[in-house]
Design a protein around this motif. Sequence first.
Motif, PDB file in Angstrom:
ATOM      1  N   THR A  33       0.851  -1.161   0.020  1.00 50.72           N
ATOM      2  CA  THR A  33       0.003  -0.028  -0.134  1.00 50.72           C
ATOM      3  C   THR A  33       1.017   1.042   0.160  1.00 50.72           C
ATOM      4  O   THR A  33       0.482   2.180  -0.573  1.00 50.72           O
ATOM      5  N   ALA A  36       1.660   2.158  -3.802  1.00 49.15           N
ATOM      6  CA  ALA A  36       0.994   1.292  -4.733  1.00 49.15           C
ATOM      7  C   ALA A  36       2.081   0.352  -5.483  1.00 49.15           C
ATOM      8  O   ALA A  36       1.938   0.359  -6.518  1.00 49.15           O
ATOM      9  N   THR A  73       3.812   3.246  -8.227  1.00 47.57           N
ATOM     10  CA  THR A  73       2.761   3.854  -9.229  1.00 47.57           C
ATOM     11  C   THR A  73       2.991   5.338  -8.909  1.00 47.57           C
ATOM     12  O   THR A  73       3.030   6.103  -8.129  1.00 47.57           O
ATOM     13  N   TRP A 116      -1.690   4.290   0.100  1.00 49.84           N
ATOM     14  CA  TRP A 116      -2.960   4.086  -0.819  1.00 49.84           C
ATOM     15  C   TRP A 116      -3.774   3.418   0.318  1.00 49.84           C
ATOM     16  O   TRP A 116      -3.602   2.524   0.903  1.00 49.84           O
ATOM     17  N   THR A 127      -7.259  -3.352  -5.999  1.00 50.70           N
ATOM     18  CA  THR A 127      -7.336  -1.973  -6.253  1.00 50.70           C
ATOM     19  C   THR A 127      -7.176  -1.371  -5.172  1.00 50.70           C
ATOM     20  O   THR A 127      -7.710  -1.252  -4.011  1.00 50.70           O
ATOM     21  N   LEU A 128      -6.205  -0.094  -5.368  1.00 52.57           N
ATOM     22  CA  LEU A 128      -5.812   0.653  -4.328  1.00 52.57           C
ATOM     23  C   LEU A 128      -6.140   2.012  -4.959  1.00 52.57           C
ATOM     24  O   LEU A 128      -6.228   2.564  -6.162  1.00 52.57           O
ATOM     25  N   TYR A 130      -5.806   6.696  -4.028  1.00 52.49           N
ATOM     26  CA  TYR A 130      -5.379   7.667  -3.242  1.00 52.49           C
ATOM     27  C   TYR A 130      -6.129   9.038  -3.720  1.00 52.49           C
ATOM     28  O   TYR A 130      -6.094   9.289  -4.963  1.00 52.49           O
ATOM     29  N   HIS A 146      -6.905   5.687  -9.019  1.00 51.33           N
ATOM     30  CA  HIS A 146      -7.150   4.218  -8.853  1.00 51.33           C
ATOM     31  C   HIS A 146      -6.120   3.426  -9.562  1.00 51.33           C
ATOM     32  O   HIS A 146      -5.862   3.953 -10.499  1.00 51.33           O
TER      33      HIS A 146
END
Length: 341
Positions: A33, A36, A73, A116, A127-128, A130, A146
């Motif tokens: 998390t 991500a 990410t 996230w 699916t994360l 922010y 997402h």
Amino acid sequence: MAVGEEFGRLGSGEVVRRFTLENAAGLRVRVLTYGAAVQSLEVPGADGESVDVVLGYGTLDEYVAGSSYFGATVGRYANRIAGGRFELDGREYRLHRNEPAASLHGGREGFDKKVWEVAEATDDSLTLTYLSPDGEEGYPGAVEVHVTYALSGDALRIDLEAASDAPTVVNLTHHGYFDLSGGQDEDVLGHVLHMDAARYLPTDADLIPTGELAPVVGTPFDFTAPQAIGVRIDEPHPDLMAAGGYDHCYVLDDGAVTVTHPGSGRTMEMTTDAPAVQFYSGNFLDGSTKGPSGRPHRRRSGFCLEPQHFPDSPNRPEFPSTVLRPGGTYASSTVFRFPPV
């Protein structure tokens, strides 16, 4: 919903979790998390044994201190924005410059340094999300982002989406470092790259695009026919010399890139709907950090294929627009496929 395992805690006490996704094809990916980020991606080989084909860190402290964006990410704007500034609808916005001549990968604390939230988790997908507040790192608008990681057969799919409550610019990417040898080779220079991209973006001494879309033919940037990454990487071409190797944006003709590791026969096929990909040969890795196995991240020990829009598009009206307005959606999908050896 799966809850994942605790990976560590930040100084604030906030918990960072790690989720493990796996499927019947033998793929296993671990996602944090924090940022991500993909920490590991295990792919089966011809002998049935799985190897980790990405670079990452073993601890949360290393992710917090690190500056290489391993598996993260990246946003709000991936790659460089010249001068750390841009104009939108007649107003100038100034960003944090984390390089002397540019804001890179979102600035001082981009999405790679955020925790996230988990929106949905299953055995083979995660699916994360922010929420980037208005004004973060100097960018206008509150942006909800997402990212979905999903395993299907021999492939990992990554979907990126964003929406904003005010006009802004968005350019997201997955910043994975790959080594298809699974750590058996000292570097990735023997990997063979095939990229259907007839043009690339030349850069200046600060790695900012000049605005030209140059043909790759006759240059060391030509991978339209399969070539080992290291064959021409040290040629005295000014763009290569400025970056210490490859760190350049390619205009994709059909969204397909293939990389093969001859020693193991392992292949990665990347397909994306992004208009470009940043190919980076790990030039700035220096061995000062290490992966979960203790292997140092040496120079050129991993390569990146970062699907994205063009660098510095907010200052280049001739480039495809990266403006995101209320009611619109930023969306990009990329698939990394690992056919059986």
